[in-house]
Design a protein around this motif. Structure first.
Motif, PDB file in Angstrom:
ATOM      1  N   LEU A   1       0.842  -1.199   0.000  1.00  0.00           N
ATOM      2  CA  LEU A   1       0.000   0.000   0.000  1.00  0.00           C
ATOM      3  C   LEU A   1       0.873   1.244   0.000  1.00  0.00           C
ATOM      4  O   LEU A   1       1.706   1.419   0.902  1.00  0.00           O
ATOM      5  CB  LEU A   1      -0.896   0.024   1.248  1.00  0.00           C
ATOM      6  N   THR A   2       0.674   2.103  -0.981  1.00  0.00           N
ATOM      7  CA  THR A   2       1.385   3.379  -0.959  1.00  0.00           C
ATOM      8  C   THR A   2       0.680   4.298   0.043  1.00  0.00           C
ATOM      9  O   THR A   2      -0.429   4.003   0.504  1.00  0.00           O
ATOM     10  CB  THR A   2       1.356   4.064  -2.340  1.00  0.00           C
ATOM     11  N   TYR A   3       1.308   5.429   0.329  1.00  0.00           N
ATOM     12  CA  TYR A   3       0.662   6.388   1.230  1.00  0.00           C
ATOM     13  C   TYR A   3      -0.677   6.855   0.657  1.00  0.00           C
ATOM     14  O   TYR A   3      -1.660   6.995   1.391  1.00  0.00           O
ATOM     15  CB  TYR A   3       1.607   7.554   1.552  1.00  0.00           C
ATOM     16  N   THR A   4      -0.743   7.045  -0.668  1.00  0.00           N
ATOM     17  CA  THR A   4      -2.012   7.465  -1.283  1.00  0.00           C
ATOM     18  C   THR A   4      -3.085   6.390  -1.096  1.00  0.00           C
ATOM     19  O   THR A   4      -4.229   6.684  -0.731  1.00  0.00           O
ATOM     20  CB  THR A   4      -1.805   7.730  -2.795  1.00  0.00           C
ATOM     21  N   GLU A   5      -2.678   5.140  -1.312  1.00  0.00           N
ATOM     22  CA  GLU A   5      -3.653   4.042  -1.171  1.00  0.00           C
ATOM     23  C   GLU A   5      -4.098   3.870   0.288  1.00  0.00           C
ATOM     24  O   GLU A   5      -5.282   3.663   0.568  1.00  0.00           O
ATOM     25  CB  GLU A   5      -3.040   2.736  -1.702  1.00  0.00           C
ATOM     26  N   LEU A   6      -3.141   3.965   1.187  1.00  0.00           N
ATOM     27  CA  LEU A   6      -3.482   3.817   2.605  1.00  0.00           C
ATOM     28  C   LEU A   6      -4.424   4.942   3.044  1.00  0.00           C
ATOM     29  O   LEU A   6      -5.413   4.713   3.754  1.00  0.00           O
ATOM     30  CB  LEU A   6      -2.193   3.819   3.447  1.00  0.00           C
ATOM     31  N   HIS A   7      -4.130   6.145   2.579  1.00  0.00           N
ATOM     32  CA  HIS A   7      -4.967   7.305   2.886  1.00  0.00           C
ATOM     33  C   HIS A   7      -6.410   7.046   2.439  1.00  0.00           C
ATOM     34  O   HIS A   7      -7.365   7.278   3.186  1.00  0.00           O
ATOM     35  CB  HIS A   7      -4.379   8.535   2.178  1.00  0.00           C
ATOM     36  N   ARG A   8      -6.536   6.524   1.244  1.00  0.00           N
ATOM     37  CA  ARG A   8      -7.864   6.294   0.683  1.00  0.00           C
ATOM     38  C   ARG A   8      -8.630   5.261   1.526  1.00  0.00           C
ATOM     39  O   ARG A   8      -9.807   5.453   1.860  1.00  0.00           O
ATOM     40  CB  ARG A   8      -7.708   5.797  -0.761  1.00  0.00           C
ATOM     41  N   GLU A   9      -7.960   4.174   1.880  1.00  0.00           N
ATOM     42  CA  GLU A   9      -8.609   3.135   2.691  1.00  0.00           C
ATOM     43  C   GLU A   9      -9.025   3.678   4.054  1.00  0.00           C
ATOM     44  O   GLU A   9     -10.100   3.371   4.563  1.00  0.00           O
ATOM     45  CB  GLU A   9      -7.655   1.947   2.911  1.00  0.00           C
ATOM     46  N   VAL A  10      -8.151   4.484   4.630  1.00  0.00           N
ATOM     47  CA  VAL A  10      -8.430   5.033   5.957  1.00  0.00           C
ATOM     48  C   VAL A  10      -9.634   5.978   5.884  1.00  0.00           C
ATOM     49  O   VAL A  10     -10.530   5.939   6.738  1.00  0.00           O
ATOM     50  CB  VAL A  10      -7.175   5.748   6.528  1.00  0.00           C
ATOM     51  N   CYS A  11      -9.668   6.825   4.856  1.00  0.00           N
ATOM     52  CA  CYS A  11     -10.805   7.745   4.704  1.00  0.00           C
ATOM     53  C   CYS A  11     -12.104   6.963   4.567  1.00  0.00           C
ATOM     54  O   CYS A  11     -13.110   7.274   5.206  1.00  0.00           O
ATOM     55  CB  CYS A  11     -10.622   8.635   3.469  1.00  0.00           C
ATOM     56  N   LYS A  12     -12.062   5.924   3.747  1.00  0.00           N
ATOM     57  CA  LYS A  12     -13.280   5.136   3.534  1.00  0.00           C
ATOM     58  C   LYS A  12     -13.731   4.469   4.830  1.00  0.00           C
ATOM     59  O   LYS A  12     -14.909   4.503   5.184  1.00  0.00           O
ATOM     60  CB  LYS A  12     -13.030   4.060   2.466  1.00  0.00           C
TER      61      LYS A  12
END
Ligand code: ATP
Ligand code: MG
Length: 651
Positions: A118-129
């Motif tokens: 998971l990149t930081y962008t991907e992790l960010h997206r999962e966390v927001c969701k």
């Protein structure tokens, strides 16, 4: 002397090996020399509040700046008063804003060998969701979310999602019983439970959801349960209470701005390991903890952008909170996260992972190192460990001989070892070598980090001299310190702030040597009192572990009419059968290493020592066994009940 004997702890250990950092390491390190470390430490000690305040402005994102570094109303601290920040923002959004979104945040490997990245962008997206999923269940600021999950990326996602909206997570190690979960849920008044259908453990499935179902019957405050499909088990889903993680996520928006939270907004509750008694619900808050986790991570692990950092701790423990999630992610690091056990499918699993992912910084516990030694060097020698540049340990004292093995076999004699002393309560590392600056001594956690002011005192609160053992205290509040025991200010005051006025009492004994190096000597409650001499558990244990046939040892006091206490030791062996001859040889060995006074009176050979689920030896249970008493204390944190039963049978 007689007067002093009751107050101080005698040291009998001799350890004079010294390992200075290599110039090639120091040259590139964040802190490059002892002089640089000392200058920083002195600057911090002159005005700790200013030191941390300046750093907080620099290292954290502030929605609103704080107006004061520290309010100290002993024993209650408020750090960065009036400021607003968010730990999830500092771990994720900050990197996206800096154009670092494509960096890998998490490399993950499951026990069966499945992988994710998971990149930081991907992790960010999962966390927001996932934060939005929590919101749809009515969770908001101040609500407690209980997490009982395997070591999968969703565990970190769940923690950061809570942080994002100001919910307070309470992670419970996914090996605890339904009873232990219910206890913690009730104590924290958790509103939501997050879990998985099951977890992989050495090829078997641990039925997490089943355990949670039993816990929730006794956790009336928990209204909803979110279930991750990890192992594809057929489980029961209770309509109106239980939701699948993926179904909620499918419907969730990925837009969820981080809530501007008060510096002192609670971030999480975490129950201690229970080595000495009933676990305490330790409360950590947002800004101070976040700063401390980030900074200590950078200092101690000498973080560099190209590092692959692997902390083997589970997120069920504070080490996983501070050095799998909050510290490394705030620093923009790339972390490996691994789901399984070190010996599945084989005893070389960790080394296989180090080789595969080219891990450069490796952080584990002495209990694991002792197991590696016992399993044999051949598992290590199969793999290319040349990517490693720095090693660390935490959780218990490391016996000097285990340290030497780690240094030689894993570190190839080139990697500095950071022996990090800290506690759930301290939030982050308190004492540790800074690897480019401080020469190491096997078995010593060396020196305090900048901003940390330890003092060793006797039972009347007076400082003791060089090399005299006493109570380890901390003199000035630090940002990562606990803010209390959840719901129990009185116990907080009682345990940490009542015995030595004005100082935090850690509960461990230590001594400081002539070079200003600290040596942890074991728990205050575990001191042995032999013929008027107070002896430390770890020194006797280390003497035993230095014998080639000993894998692990635990020393406790047993009541004795003549001596006050006799020295009773429990020993596990490697590669040999127990014999009377070996028993005598071990007694002689301890006598030779550290003196007649410490020579064990009883030696019991056993297959395993009782440990907490985080792998710490539970000496209080052994003390009861040595004294022939029934165990009266809390045993819910015991990892394997059969160990205790076997020890009793062997009596
Ligand atoms: P409880 O407080 O419930 O009895 P615990 O103290 O085991 O449990 P943790 O906060 O997980 O709970 O562990 C902190 C303790 O671990 C320290 O107080 C110390 O005794 C021990 N410890 C941790 N790191 C080190 C280290 N590097 N050297 C020696 N001891 C260590
Ligand atoms: Mg403790």
């Amino acid at each position: 002397m007689a007067d002093q004997a009751g107050r101080q702890i005698d040291t009998v250990m001799q350890e004079s090996r010294l390992f200075p950092p290599r110039p090639s390491f120091s040259d590139k390190a964040r802190i490059k020399s002892l002089a640089e470390y000392e200058a920083l430490w002195n600057e911090a000690a002159t005005d700790p509040a200013k030191f941390w305040g300046d750093m907080a402005r620099e290292e954290l994102h502030w929605f609103e700046p704080f107006t004061k570094s520290l309010n100290w109303n002993e024993p209650f601290a408020e750090w960065f008063v009036g400021g607003k920040t968010n730990a999830s923002y500092n771990c994720l959004d900050a990197h996206l804003e800096a154009g670092q979104g494509d960096r890998v945040a998490l490399l993950w490997e499951g026990e069966p060998g499945d992988t994710r990245r998971l990149t930081y962008t991907e992790l960010h997206r999962e966390v927001c969701k996932f934060a939005n999923c929590l919101k749809t269940l009515g969770i908001g600021e101040g609500d407690v979310v209980s997490i009982y999950m395997p070591m999968v990326p969703e565990l970190a996602i769940a923690m950061l999602a809570c942080a994002r909206i100001g919910a307070v997570h309470s992670v419970i190690f996914a090996g605890f019983s339904a009873e232990a979960i219910a206890d913690r849920n009730n104590d924290a008044q958790a509103k939501v439970q997050i879990t998985a259908d099951g977890a992989w453990r050495r090829g078997n499935i641990l039925p997490l959801k089943e355990t949670v179902d039993a816990a929730l019957v006794k956790s009336p405050s928990v209204k909803h349960c979110i279930v991750l499909d990890r192992v594809n088990e057929a489980i029961e889903m209770k309509v109106g209470r239980d939701y699948w993680w993926h179904e909620l996520m499918d419907a969730a928006s990925d837009d969820c701005p981080a809530a501007p939270l008060d510096s002192e907004a609670p971030l999480y509750i975490l129950y201690t390991s229970g080595s000495t008694g009933k676990p305490k619900g330790i409360k950590h808050t947002t800004a101070g903890y976040n700063l401390f986790a980030k900074k200590t991570f950078q200092w101690v692990f000498d973080h560099r952008a190209e590092d692959i950092f692997w902390c083997t701790a589970d997120c069920g423990w504070v080490t996983g909170h501070s050095y799998v999630v909050y510290g490394p992610l705030s620093a923009g690091a790339t972390c490996l996260m691994y789901e399984g056990a070190p010996n599945f499918p084989a005893e070389d699993r960790f080394w296989e992972l180090v080789e595969k992912y080219r891990v450069s910084v490796f952080y584990t516990a002495p209990t694991a190192i002792r197991a590696f030694i016992k399993w044999g060097d051949e598992h290590v020698e199969k793999h290319d460990l040349s990517s490693l540049r720095l090693l660390g340990t935490v959780g218990e004292g490391i016996n000097p001989e285990a340290w030497m093995w780690y240094h030689n076999k894993i570190g190839g004699e080139r990697c500095p070892i950071v022996d990090t002393w800290w506690q759930t309560e301290t939030g982050g590392i308190m004492m540790s070598p800074l690897p480019g600056a401080i020469p190491t001594k096997p078995g010593s956690c060396t020196k305090p980090l900048p901003g940390i002011i330890p003092e060793i005192v006797d039972e009347s609160g007076k400082p003791v001299g060089k090399n005299q053992g006493g109570w380890l205290t901390i003199s000035h509040p630090w940002p990562g310190m606990l803010r209390g025991i959840w719901g129990d200010n009185e116990r907080y005051q009682e345990v940490y702030w009542s015995k030595v006025p004005g100082k935090y009492l850690a509960g461990d004994n230590a001594r400081c040597d002539e070079d200003g190096y600290y040596w942890i000597m074991g728990r205050i409650d575990d001191v042995l009192n032999v013929s008027g001499h107070r002896l430390s558990t770890i020194e006797i244990e280390s003497a035993l572990v230095s014998h080639p046939n000993v894998a692990e040892a635990a020393a406790v006091g047993r009541p004795d009419d003549l001596k006050g206490e006799a020295v009773a030791v429990f020993v596990t062996l490697k590669n040999v059968e127990p014999t009377e001859e070996l028993r005598n040889a071990l007694k002689q060995h301890v006598r030779k290493e550290i003196g007649a006074l410490a020579q064990p009176d009883d030696i019991r050979f056993t297959n395993a020592l009782p440990k907490t689920r985080s792998g710490k030896i539970m000496r209080r249970l052994l003390k009861d066994i040595a004294a022939g008493k029934e165990t009266v204390g809390d045993t819910t944190t015991l990892e394997d009940y059969t160990v205790l039963a076997n020890l009793r049978e062997e009596e």
